[in-house]
Design a protein around this motif. Structure first.
Motif, PDB file in Angstrom:
ATOM      1  N   ALA A 270       0.833  -1.211   0.000  1.00 21.05           N
ATOM      2  CA  ALA A 270       0.000   0.000   0.000  1.00 21.05           C
ATOM      3  C   ALA A 270       0.864   1.257   0.000  1.00 21.05           C
ATOM      4  CB  ALA A 270      -0.916  -0.004   1.221  1.00 21.05           C
ATOM      5  N   HIS A 271       1.970   1.236   0.755  1.00 20.57           N
ATOM      6  CA  HIS A 271       2.884   2.378   0.771  1.00 20.57           C
ATOM      7  C   HIS A 271       3.796   2.365  -0.450  1.00 20.57           C
ATOM      8  CE1 HIS A 271       1.599   3.427   4.778  1.00 20.57           C
ATOM      9  NE2 HIS A 271       1.917   2.233   5.236  1.00 20.57           N
ATOM     10  N   ALA A 272       4.146   1.183  -0.924  1.00 27.23           N
ATOM     11  CA  ALA A 272       5.032   1.085  -2.087  1.00 27.23           C
ATOM     12  C   ALA A 272       4.405   1.763  -3.307  1.00 27.23           C
ATOM     13  CB  ALA A 272       5.344  -0.382  -2.383  1.00 27.23           C
ATOM     14  N   ARG A 273       3.086   1.598  -3.478  1.00 27.68           N
ATOM     15  CA  ARG A 273       2.412   2.240  -4.619  1.00 27.68           C
ATOM     16  C   ARG A 273       2.543   3.756  -4.556  1.00 27.68           C
ATOM     17  NH1 ARG A 273      -1.521  -1.786  -3.550  1.00 27.68           N
ATOM     18  NH2 ARG A 273      -2.784  -0.262  -2.407  1.00 27.68           N
ATOM     19  N   ALA A 274       2.344   4.322  -3.351  1.00 26.70           N
ATOM     20  CA  ALA A 274       2.447   5.774  -3.194  1.00 26.70           C
ATOM     21  C   ALA A 274       3.871   6.250  -3.461  1.00 26.70           C
ATOM     22  CB  ALA A 274       1.992   6.178  -1.791  1.00 26.70           C
ATOM     23  N   LEU A 275       4.851   5.492  -2.993  1.00 28.30           N
ATOM     24  CA  LEU A 275       6.238   5.887  -3.200  1.00 28.30           C
ATOM     25  C   LEU A 275       6.628   5.807  -4.672  1.00 28.30           C
ATOM     26  CD1 LEU A 275       7.714   4.096  -0.075  1.00 28.30           C
ATOM     27  CD2 LEU A 275       7.674   6.572  -0.446  1.00 28.30           C
ATOM     28  N   ARG A 276       6.162   4.747  -5.347  1.00 27.24           N
ATOM     29  CA  ARG A 276       6.465   4.627  -6.779  1.00 27.24           C
ATOM     30  C   ARG A 276       5.791   5.751  -7.574  1.00 27.24           C
ATOM     31  NH1 ARG A 276       8.904  -0.246  -7.941  1.00 27.24           N
ATOM     32  NH2 ARG A 276       8.540  -1.965  -6.454  1.00 27.24           N
ATOM     33  N   ILE A 289       6.724   6.724  12.396  1.00 32.98           N
ATOM     34  CA  ILE A 289       6.074   5.612  13.095  1.00 32.98           C
ATOM     35  C   ILE A 289       5.751   6.075  14.518  1.00 32.98           C
ATOM     36  CG2 ILE A 289       8.350   4.612  13.651  1.00 32.98           C
ATOM     37  CD1 ILE A 289       5.099   2.609  13.126  1.00 32.98           C
ATOM     38  N   ARG A 290       4.485   5.934  14.895  1.00 35.00           N
ATOM     39  CA  ARG A 290       4.078   6.360  16.234  1.00 35.00           C
ATOM     40  C   ARG A 290       4.538   5.342  17.271  1.00 35.00           C
ATOM     41  NH1 ARG A 290       1.574  11.012  16.214  1.00 35.00           N
ATOM     42  NH2 ARG A 290       0.337  11.671  14.416  1.00 35.00           N
ATOM     43  N   PRO A 291       4.849   5.800  18.491  1.00 38.81           N
ATOM     44  CA  PRO A 291       5.401   4.908  19.520  1.00 38.81           C
ATOM     45  C   PRO A 291       4.541   3.697  19.834  1.00 38.81           C
ATOM     46  CG  PRO A 291       5.747   7.191  20.149  1.00 38.81           C
ATOM     47  CD  PRO A 291       4.875   7.216  18.918  1.00 38.81           C
ATOM     48  N   GLU A 292       3.222   3.816  19.725  1.00 36.43           N
ATOM     49  CA  GLU A 292       2.356   2.671  20.037  1.00 36.43           C
ATOM     50  C   GLU A 292       2.349   1.614  18.944  1.00 36.43           C
ATOM     51  OE1 GLU A 292      -0.466   5.966  18.548  1.00 36.43           O
ATOM     52  OE2 GLU A 292       1.418   5.783  19.665  1.00 36.43           O
ATOM     53  N   ASN A 293       2.919   1.930  17.788  1.00 33.56           N
ATOM     54  CA  ASN A 293       2.990   0.964  16.689  1.00 33.56           C
ATOM     55  C   ASN A 293       4.354   0.273  16.607  1.00 33.56           C
ATOM     56  OD1 ASN A 293       0.331   1.530  15.839  1.00 33.56           O
ATOM     57  ND2 ASN A 293       1.048   3.383  14.820  1.00 33.56           N
ATOM     58  N   GLU A 297       7.390  -7.451  20.637  1.00 32.20           N
ATOM     59  CA  GLU A 297       7.138  -8.814  20.130  1.00 32.20           C
ATOM     60  C   GLU A 297       7.752  -8.956  18.751  1.00 32.20           C
ATOM     61  OE1 GLU A 297       5.751 -11.089  21.990  1.00 32.20           O
ATOM     62  OE2 GLU A 297       5.343  -9.702  23.626  1.00 32.20           O
ATOM     63  N   ALA A 298       9.055  -8.808  18.674  1.00 30.49           N
ATOM     64  CA  ALA A 298       9.735  -8.795  17.380  1.00 30.49           C
ATOM     65  C   ALA A 298       9.605 -10.117  16.633  1.00 30.49           C
ATOM     66  CB  ALA A 298      11.217  -8.452  17.581  1.00 30.49           C
ATOM     67  N   LEU A 299       9.366 -11.223  17.346  1.00 29.57           N
ATOM     68  CA  LEU A 299       9.230 -12.531  16.697  1.00 29.57           C
ATOM     69  C   LEU A 299       8.038 -12.563  15.740  1.00 29.57           C
ATOM     70  CD1 LEU A 299       9.916 -14.949  19.701  1.00 29.57           C
ATOM     71  CD2 LEU A 299      11.429 -14.464  17.768  1.00 29.57           C
ATOM     72  N   PHE A 300       7.046 -11.694  15.987  1.00 26.12           N
ATOM     73  CA  PHE A 300       5.825 -11.718  15.184  1.00 26.12           C
ATOM     74  C   PHE A 300       5.833 -10.639  14.109  1.00 26.12           C
ATOM     75  CE2 PHE A 300       4.833 -13.309  19.427  1.00 26.12           C
ATOM     76  CZ  PHE A 300       4.364 -14.573  19.120  1.00 26.12           C
ATOM     77  N   SER A 301       6.967 -10.023  13.869  1.00 31.26           N
ATOM     78  CA  SER A 301       7.060  -8.951  12.891  1.00 31.26           C
ATOM     79  C   SER A 301       8.107  -9.274  11.841  1.00 31.26           C
ATOM     80  CB  SER A 301       7.419  -7.626  13.586  1.00 31.26           C
ATOM     81  OG  SER A 301       7.615  -6.609  12.633  1.00 31.26           O
ATOM     82  N   GLU A 302       7.835  -8.868  10.598  1.00 31.34           N
ATOM     83  CA  GLU A 302       8.812  -9.021   9.524  1.00 31.34           C
ATOM     84  C   GLU A 302       9.749  -7.813   9.439  1.00 31.34           C
ATOM     85  OE1 GLU A 302       6.765  -9.729   5.901  1.00 31.34           O
ATOM     86  OE2 GLU A 302       5.959 -11.670   6.515  1.00 31.34           O
ATOM     87  N   ALA A 303       9.403  -6.742  10.202  1.00 23.12           N
ATOM     88  CA  ALA A 303      10.204  -5.526  10.163  1.00 23.12           C
ATOM     89  C   ALA A 303      10.860  -5.338  11.522  1.00 23.12           C
ATOM     90  CB  ALA A 303       9.319  -4.328   9.825  1.00 23.12           C
ATOM     91  N   ILE A 304      12.159  -5.593  11.594  1.00 22.81           N
ATOM     92  CA  ILE A 304      12.885  -5.625  12.865  1.00 22.81           C
ATOM     93  C   ILE A 304      13.906  -4.489  12.920  1.00 22.81           C
ATOM     94  CG2 ILE A 304      14.347  -6.990  14.402  1.00 22.81           C
ATOM     95  CD1 ILE A 304      11.561  -8.151  13.947  1.00 22.81           C
ATOM     96  N   ILE A 305      13.942  -3.814  14.068  1.00 22.38           N
ATOM     97  CA  ILE A 305      14.988  -2.831  14.355  1.00 22.38           C
ATOM     98  C   ILE A 305      15.682  -3.254  15.643  1.00 22.38           C
ATOM     99  CG2 ILE A 305      15.465  -0.448  15.051  1.00 22.38           C
ATOM    100  CD1 ILE A 305      13.195   0.480  13.325  1.00 22.38           C
ATOM    101  N   ASN A 306      16.994  -3.236  15.651  1.00 22.79           N
ATOM    102  CA  ASN A 306      17.757  -3.485  16.869  1.00 22.79           C
ATOM    103  C   ASN A 306      18.179  -2.154  17.467  1.00 22.79           C
ATOM    104  OD1 ASN A 306      17.892  -6.422  16.927  1.00 22.79           O
ATOM    105  ND2 ASN A 306      19.099  -6.219  15.048  1.00 22.79           N
ATOM    106  N   LEU A 354       2.237  -1.428   8.326  1.00 26.96           N
ATOM    107  CA  LEU A 354       0.976  -0.890   7.797  1.00 26.96           C
ATOM    108  C   LEU A 354       0.681   0.488   8.377  1.00 26.96           C
ATOM    109  CD1 LEU A 354      -1.574  -3.845   7.607  1.00 26.96           C
ATOM    110  CD2 LEU A 354      -0.988  -2.253   5.768  1.00 26.96           C
ATOM    111  N   LYS A 355       1.248   0.784   9.557  1.00 27.27           N
ATOM    112  CA  LYS A 355       0.926   2.024  10.271  1.00 27.27           C
ATOM    113  C   LYS A 355       1.962   3.125  10.053  1.00 27.27           C
ATOM    114  CE  LYS A 355      -2.714   0.273  12.378  1.00 27.27           C
ATOM    115  NZ  LYS A 355      -2.671  -0.063  13.804  1.00 27.27           N
ATOM    116  N   VAL A 356       2.967   2.897   9.213  1.00 27.91           N
ATOM    117  CA  VAL A 356       3.990   3.925   9.014  1.00 27.91           C
ATOM    118  C   VAL A 356       3.514   4.964   8.002  1.00 27.91           C
ATOM    119  CG1 VAL A 356       5.845   2.303   9.552  1.00 27.91           C
ATOM    120  CG2 VAL A 356       5.216   2.711   7.146  1.00 27.91           C
TER     121      VAL A 356
END
Length: 369
Positions: A270-276, A289-293, A297-306, A354-356
């Motif tokens: 959804a964001h990729a279309r807007a960027l393209r 990205i808002r703090p609540e998003n 639970e990084a195990l359940f996310s495909e987008a990881i930041i250390n 999805l929330k970024v």
């Protein structure tokens, strides 16, 4: 009652000065609760005072209902205004303060008495009618100021930072009182504040201003979830949104990713279309990205930041974590108050992609299709 039409209004002081309000244009519907919000000096109070007739309009038009009011004095605009400092007469009783405007209009005594008692009943200040303002608390004085406004039964209520002199607990109580008052009276309200919490909790629609210019007009929900630019995104919301600098790149599978020197995040289609569509591939952007998003639970996310834990703020029901992720500013995550980390401990974070939001790094405008 009445709608308000503000047509391309400017306010200038002196010939060579920059406008303090620039091209303000909107329609306010009958019975709406509109909040002007922004930092000090953004032009919100000046705009309110032009609607009230307390400031001349340099350019543009203001209509209340079908009537052009540019050159009408305030007393002929059928409005009531509530100020930050209450503006009560110290030597008059509460009853006399509320009745003052009606007496100036030479209404019959029995009509004034009925109006004052009705207003005092609505605002629950009947026991204080014979007291002087100095004998009242700040919240009670503000109720008296509201009572003086509502007895006139105007088309339009204008409120300029009416709660800023109250303590935090009283502000919450008075917010609820003003919301109830709006519903009971069924009148158009325009309310000025620098407090984004007041704006979010009270408004039907919010007008966010900066440097005399409207940044966005929308419902509180849309302002929060779909900010038009980085200023709106940062001004509305506490703690404020995280803005991360990076570059949009395409991987070997043709998918877009957000890259920094320390991590990369897969971008949702959804964001990729807007960027393209905005030609941002291989360009620098800001990711919001808002703090609540942000989740632990990084195990359940495909987008990881250390990140590296720096410090925390305990806010009662929430805890704000501040983490070093290699950006100019620390990343803020809103988590459970039971979460604890040691200083400089490594933390894995999951991002809800999805929330970024993606913003232009120079103009700050959000990319949309």
């Amino acid at each position: 009652m009445a709608s308000i039409q503000i047509n391309h209004v400017y306010k200038k002081y002196g010939k060579d000065k920059n406008p303090v309000v620039k091209d303000f244009h909107m329609t306010i519907e009958d019975k709406e609760f509109i909040v002007f919000v922004g930092p000090s000096g953004c032009g919100k109070s000046t705009t309110l005072r032009m609607i009230a007739g307390l400031e001349d309009i340099s350019e543009g038009e203001v209509y209340i209902g079908d009537q052009l009011v540019n050159h009408l004095p305030p007393k002929d605009r059928d409005i009531s205004m509530v100020f930050q400092n209450y503006a009560l007469y110290p030597n008059m009783s509460v009853y006399e303060n509320i009745a003052f405007g009606l007496r100036m209009r030479k209404l019959p005594k029995h009509e004034i008495d009925l109006a004052v008692k009705k207003a005092s009943r609505i605002l629950e200040i009947e026991p204080f009618l014979q007291r002087k303002p100095r004998q009242l608390s700040g919240g009670q004085r503000q109720r008296v100021a509201l009572g003086r406004a509502i007895v006139r039964n105007p088309k339009l209520f204008l409120m300029d930072e009416p709660l800023s002199n109250l303590d935090a607990k009283l502000r919450v109580l008075m917010r609820m009182e003003i919301i109830k008052l709006h519903k009971n009276l069924g009148t158009t309200f325009i309310y000025v504040t620098h407090d984004q919490v007041e704006a979010m909790t009270m408004a039907d629609r919010i007008v966010v201003m900066r440097d005399g210019v409207i940044q966005q007009i929308d419902t509180p929900e849309q302002i929060y979830s779909m900010p038009s630019n980085t200023f709106v995104a940062s001004f509305i919301g506490s703690p404020q949104i995280n803005l991360l600098r990076g570059k949009i790149q395409e991987n070997e599978r043709g998918q877009l990713e957000f890259h920094t020197s320390r991590f990369k995040l897969k971008i949702h289609e959804a964001h990729a279309r807007a960027l393209r569509s905005n030609h941002q591939v291989n360009r620098n952007v800001l990711l919001g990205i808002r703090p609540e998003n942000i989740s632990l639970e990084a195990l359940f996310s495909e987008a990881i930041i250390n990140g590296t834990y720096q410090f925390t703020e305990l806010m009662g029901a929430d805890r704000y974590l501040y983490l070093d992720i290699g950006q100019e500013n620390l990343l803020i995550a809103r988590v459970s108050p039971s979460i604890h980390f040691a200083e400089n401990e490594s933390v894995r974070l999951g991002i809800d992609m999805l929330k970024v939001h993606f913003f232009h790094p120079d103009s700050g405008e959000r990319f949309v299709e």
